[in-house]
Design an enzyme around this catalytic site. Sequence first.
Site, short mmCIF file in Angstrom:
data_model
loop_
_atom_site.label_atom_id
_atom_site.label_comp_id
_atom_site.label_asym_id
_atom_site.label_seq_id
_atom_site.Cartn_x
_atom_site.Cartn_y
_atom_site.Cartn_z
N HIS A 119 -7.95 -10.34 -61.62
CA HIS A 119 -8.96 -9.87 -60.66
C HIS A 119 -8.58 -8.47 -60.18
O HIS A 119 -9.43 -7.59 -60.02
CB HIS A 119 -9.01 -10.77 -59.41
CG HIS A 119 -9.23 -12.22 -59.71
ND1 HIS A 119 -8.43 -13.21 -59.20
CD2 HIS A 119 -10.18 -12.84 -60.45
CE1 HIS A 119 -8.87 -14.38 -59.61
NE2 HIS A 119 -9.93 -14.20 -60.38
N LYS A 172 -4.45 -16.23 -71.79
CA LYS A 172 -5.16 -15.59 -70.67
C LYS A 172 -4.66 -16.24 -69.39
O LYS A 172 -4.39 -17.43 -69.36
CB LYS A 172 -6.66 -15.82 -70.83
CG LYS A 172 -7.45 -15.11 -69.77
CD LYS A 172 -8.86 -15.64 -69.65
CE LYS A 172 -9.46 -15.17 -68.33
NZ LYS A 172 -10.62 -15.92 -67.93
N LYS A 209 -5.32 -20.52 -63.62
CA LYS A 209 -4.65 -21.45 -62.72
C LYS A 209 -4.26 -22.71 -63.49
O LYS A 209 -3.16 -23.23 -63.34
CB LYS A 209 -5.62 -21.81 -61.59
CG LYS A 209 -4.93 -22.34 -60.37
CD LYS A 209 -5.86 -22.31 -59.18
CE LYS A 209 -6.68 -23.57 -59.07
NZ LYS A 209 -7.44 -23.71 -57.84
N HIS A 251 -11.47 -22.85 -70.84
CA HIS A 251 -10.76 -23.59 -69.79
C HIS A 251 -9.97 -24.78 -70.31
O HIS A 251 -9.24 -25.41 -69.56
CB HIS A 251 -11.75 -24.03 -68.70
CG HIS A 251 -12.36 -22.85 -68.01
ND1 HIS A 251 -13.55 -22.30 -68.40
CD2 HIS A 251 -11.91 -22.09 -66.99
CE1 HIS A 251 -13.83 -21.26 -67.64
NE2 HIS A 251 -12.85 -21.11 -66.77
N HIS A 282 -5.55 -12.90 -58.48
CA HIS A 282 -4.41 -12.67 -59.36
C HIS A 282 -4.53 -11.31 -60.05
O HIS A 282 -5.49 -10.57 -59.80
CB HIS A 282 -4.21 -13.83 -60.34
CG HIS A 282 -5.35 -14.08 -61.29
ND1 HIS A 282 -5.85 -13.12 -62.12
CD2 HIS A 282 -6.07 -15.20 -61.54
CE1 HIS A 282 -6.82 -13.63 -62.86
NE2 HIS A 282 -6.99 -14.89 -62.50
N CYS A 320 -13.91 -27.08 -73.61
CA CYS A 320 -14.34 -25.69 -73.40
C CYS A 320 -13.20 -24.78 -73.88
O CYS A 320 -12.05 -24.98 -73.50
CB CYS A 320 -14.62 -25.44 -71.92
SG CYS A 320 -14.65 -23.70 -71.50
N CYS A 345 -16.55 -22.82 -66.23
CA CYS A 345 -17.52 -21.74 -66.52
C CYS A 345 -18.70 -21.81 -65.57
O CYS A 345 -19.46 -20.86 -65.46
CB CYS A 345 -18.07 -21.85 -67.93
SG CYS A 345 -16.88 -21.72 -69.24
N CYS A 379 -19.50 -27.33 -68.14
CA CYS A 379 -18.10 -26.99 -67.86
C CYS A 379 -18.02 -26.46 -66.44
O CYS A 379 -18.63 -25.43 -66.11
CB CYS A 379 -17.58 -25.95 -68.84
SG CYS A 379 -15.97 -25.30 -68.33
#
Length: 641
Positions: free
Chosen positions: A22, A296, A299, A147, A19, A144, A130, A127
């Site tokens: 990245h 942020k 997905k 996430h 995405h 977390c 992570c 997690c």
Amino acid sequence: MTDPFYITTPIYYVNSHPHIGHAYTTIVTDVLTRFHKLFGDDAYFLTGTDEHGQKIVESASKAGVDPQEFVDRISQEFLEMWPHLHIEFDQFIRTTDAEHKICVQQILQKIYDQDEIYLKEYEGLYCVGCERFLDESELENGNCQDHQIRPEFYQEKNYFFRMSAYQDWLLEELKNNESWIYPGRYRNELIQFLKAPLQDLCISRPKKRLTWGIDLPFDGNFVTYVWFDALLNYVSALGWPEGEKYFKYWPHVHHTIGKDILKTHGIYWPCMLKAAGLPVFKKIVVHGHWVVGGSKMSKSLGNVVDPLSMKDQLGVDALRYYLIRDMSFGEDSNFTEDLAITRYNGDLANNFGNLLNRSISMSRNNFEGCVPPLGEVGDLEKDIQNLFSKGVEVCREYILCFQPHLTLEHIARLSSQVNKYIDRCKPWNLAKQPEDRERLGTILYTALDMARILVGLLAPVMPEKMNEARKSLGLGTEAIPYEKLIPGGLTAGTKLMEPTPLFPKIKVSSKKNNVAKDQLPEKLKSRETAMYEEWLTFDDFKKLELKVGHIRSCRKIEKSKKLLCSEVDLGEGRMRSIVSGAAEFYTPAEMKDRRVIVVANLKPVKLMGEVSEGMILFSDENGKLVLIEAPEGVKAGVIVR
Ligand code: MSP
């Protein structure tokens, strides 16, 4: 001879498709590498994919394929994506490569033989997002923070690396080496973290739970913990321990990472290197996150942006430009299509593109399609030449200290100086008088020559577009060497090509990116709703009249420490008087002549006895005000929306 320059990106998990986040890390690393190559450095750029661990297995199982087939497929997607974004890496590593596996096992064995790895019963919260155990302090309502998922509880026997033994050493290193982690606030974060006792690191997973990983060389019942495996890619890629590339590049390694993986790179990694007897990295450079709709990109939140989705509208090079220019390195930045287009229209279409087009067209029309000769040089030309001689060096300095956004800001400033020079000299008037031909040639030569330098400076960011620009300037397809980026390098008489606009202007459609609340994904919706107590509808927003204002004059309000009163031209045939609380940040002289954004339909009020007929917009970062300026060349009175 300068030192080699080795730079890496994180290796990306193959549980999701590439995405824009990245893409940013990889583009910024590509840009830094290309600049270093331009400066004549021996630069080496590594990227790749991280293919082991629990979340990969879960994704493969959801896709109904075995892990190897799954990782082959997604790793290929990353590999194929990068050239589409004009990224030129020197090496692509996969953690499923045989050489990498051998390296991981050798290093594990070495540390085990030193008695720095031991077996113990452990329980903790893991997690999967992570891929690490979390401390209580890292949880938010039991989830977390990154996430927003509940970690799993594990109680099992595992191998541990005696990382705690390195706490004092690491703290000292961090304290003594100011430039080790950039920007400095991330170094402070690590120092802060190390104030609490550092725990030993769990470096294995029992095979009864996870088989997809690298076998521990000293116990076949376990695989290696994915971060211990992944971090070692940076050395395995170079052929440690004997590889030629290892000796050449390792002492000069720079890791580009996003702030989400600071702890693994800033804590685990130096301790691992120290234990393995390898020199630690030279520097970690940490960037912020691209934020979409307030969160942020991820997905699980359903707000990921496909890097190729804007390719058709903006073009790849302009997308690269936007990403680098609009993210202050180290800080978060908001990603919207409208912001990208505004940047494109301002910097590329109106400023640099316009400079290139008009200087080539006027030269072609008046000098038989060629670069005109440089006649007598006056003060204006000398000033601009000086500005560029220094400017090229300034751009280099910004790259060397990892501030590529400032390099682009400086380039845009240089470009607008040449446009101002042209506007001031009005070559179109001189073209009507045969006796002014020499002066006309001097002006156009200067404009073309400066455009050539800008093309050279922009090539690492927009390689394809600058290739086209070089062709239009009759310079061929080879990159312009850094030592030629000095005034006077253009040869009079060179044939110029008919220019086709490199950056045709794009119309902004404000509807596209402003997703209505009821169209937001469920998870985002609840977060966003929590963020703002009351949402404005688009109709509410439309009631605001935002306009570009030109500050013609400004004065301090005597009775106040904070207030300034500006006379602002909103293209209405009269001046508006607008009071703003910015006297601690701007002098009246600094306010004068700025083109700003004004809320034009605020009900007039009286402040300290002065009538204020609107509001000038500033950004406010912890009380520090910075003027929000309109894009270059936009006239007073133009509507902002
Ligand atoms: N596999 C680990 C890294 C191991 S390195 C030895 C990993 N992979 S990841 O696929 O999750 O990629 C994380 C990296 O992607 C971040 O550190 C950052 O470089 C980039 N980004 C992911 N989302 C991002 C944004 N929203 N914005 C900017 N970059 C972000 O972690």
